[in-house]
Scaffold this motif. Sequence first.
Motif, PDB file in Angstrom:
ATOM      1  N   THR A  59     -41.690   4.564 -10.676  1.00 23.05           N
ATOM      2  CA  THR A  59     -40.391   5.422 -11.372  1.00 23.05           C
ATOM      3  C   THR A  59     -40.764   6.917 -10.808  1.00 23.05           C
ATOM      4  N   ASN A  60     -42.008   7.000 -10.352  1.00 18.55           N
ATOM      5  CA  ASN A  60     -42.196   8.584  -9.631  1.00 18.55           C
ATOM      6  C   ASN A  60     -41.082   8.831  -8.537  1.00 18.55           C
ATOM      7  N   SER A  61     -41.259   7.704  -7.600  1.00 14.26           N
ATOM      8  CA  SER A  61     -40.288   7.329  -6.473  1.00 14.26           C
ATOM      9  C   SER A  61     -38.948   7.663  -6.656  1.00 14.26           C
ATOM     10  N   SER A  62     -38.300   7.154  -7.555  1.00 10.31           N
ATOM     11  CA  SER A  62     -36.894   7.137  -7.872  1.00 10.31           C
ATOM     12  C   SER A  62     -36.463   8.757  -8.481  1.00 10.31           C
ATOM     13  N   GLU A  63     -37.286   9.245  -9.290  1.00 13.27           N
ATOM     14  CA  GLU A  63     -37.315  10.488  -9.659  1.00 13.27           C
ATOM     15  C   GLU A  63     -37.269  11.603  -8.544  1.00 13.27           C
ATOM     16  N   THR A  64     -38.182  11.503  -7.838  1.00 10.74           N
ATOM     17  CA  THR A  64     -38.499  12.464  -6.593  1.00 10.74           C
ATOM     18  C   THR A  64     -37.420  12.279  -5.815  1.00 10.74           C
ATOM     19  N   ALA A  65     -36.963  11.013  -5.270  1.00  9.94           N
ATOM     20  CA  ALA A  65     -35.785  10.771  -4.492  1.00  9.94           C
ATOM     21  C   ALA A  65     -34.480  11.714  -5.111  1.00  9.94           C
ATOM     22  N   GLU A  66     -34.185  11.592  -6.322  1.00 15.34           N
ATOM     23  CA  GLU A  66     -33.040  12.371  -6.952  1.00 15.34           C
ATOM     24  C   GLU A  66     -33.333  13.865  -6.879  1.00 15.34           C
ATOM     25  N   LYS A  67     -34.427  14.101  -7.152  1.00 11.47           N
ATOM     26  CA  LYS A  67     -34.650  15.749  -7.004  1.00 11.47           C
ATOM     27  C   LYS A  67     -34.289  16.156  -5.352  1.00 11.47           C
TER      28      LYS A  67
END
Length: 345
Positions: free
Chosen positions: A300-308
């Motif tokens: 989940t960290n990956s998709s949050e980071t991608a969105e940021k």
Amino acid sequence: MSNTSSKTAVLIPGDGIGPEVTAAVKRVLEKAGSDINWVEHKAGIAALDAGKEVLPEETTDAILEHGVALKGPCTTPVGKGFSSVNVQLRKKLSLYAAVRPVRSLPGVKTRFDNVDLVIIRENTEGLYSGVENEVTPGVVMSMKVATEKGCTRIADYAFDYCQKRERKKVTAFHKANIMKLTDGLFLKCAQKVHEEKYQDVPYDSLIIDAACMRLVQDPSKFDMLLMENLYGDVVSDLCAGLVGGLGVVPGANIGTDHAVFEAVHGSAPDIAGKGVANPLALLMSAVMMLNHLADTCGCTNSSETAEKIKHGYNTALADGCKTGDLGGDLSTEQFADAVIERLNG
Ligand code: ATP
């Protein structure tokens, strides 16, 4: 996907503008809160300079072990003795699908403002098989290879992508009127896969020369483009020109078990070492990598980071922060700073 849950990824800075853009991208990812552990390996001129092979075995082994890599461009010296790092890597790891999204960006003014294309390029066959020989002095030959397996799996990948991501249509580009066997097989396999598995996905095909003309006249008539290796290489750069150039087009090379994310551009020797290259294409490739990790290992960290990061670069561009290739005056690092300042809204 092997071992992606550890969130260790291979970083290949490459050469030319590669080290500059990878350093900037790594910094943006860290500031965005990415928890990826990077293991760095060499390829291309950087590997040759270190006394290694152009594609050292340890670099390939690291990707085999960790499953994913973010790769900067690698120069292949012209002439005999060196086969392309990119071609070798794609073949060795069976990275059969190149996925290249080409989209209009906020604040980047081009002839069209509604471009939204995805190129799916077969990555392991065609004229890039590297089978060339001198028949007799003054006569040389290059072999174009197409296999039923290769043509079928790339068509399947394209239709599946279109269906899952609810895109509009797949168009196969070909020259089967002249290359009746090779492009004929490519087209036949696409038609067969479509008929057997994806009749609900709109599909058509076009002869590549006419297709290129229509593409530059009105890219909104197209959605997903499916093609063999060489056509995919050329059409990728053509499409990059529709949205602002090579500095803004990312890419992924996907196989069954491994994936390598890299910009469409090469090592751009004319601007290497000057600190002016646009890091955006590689940054967007890193976003593709983060989304891939989210899909394949549920990070989940990956998709949050991608969105940021997406928010960061879209806002930076809309605010007029641009490198020289887009008509701005920011350096590679200054553009990275502008993205970092905007990561959190
Ligand atoms: P290759 O043969 O390795 O695919 P190429 O022929 O596509 O490479 P590139 O090295 O990608 O050529 O670049 C072509 C030109 O586009 C460069 O000379 C440079 O001026 C420009 N360019 C490419 N990438 C960038 C970038 N990230 N930022 C700014 N300009 C770039």
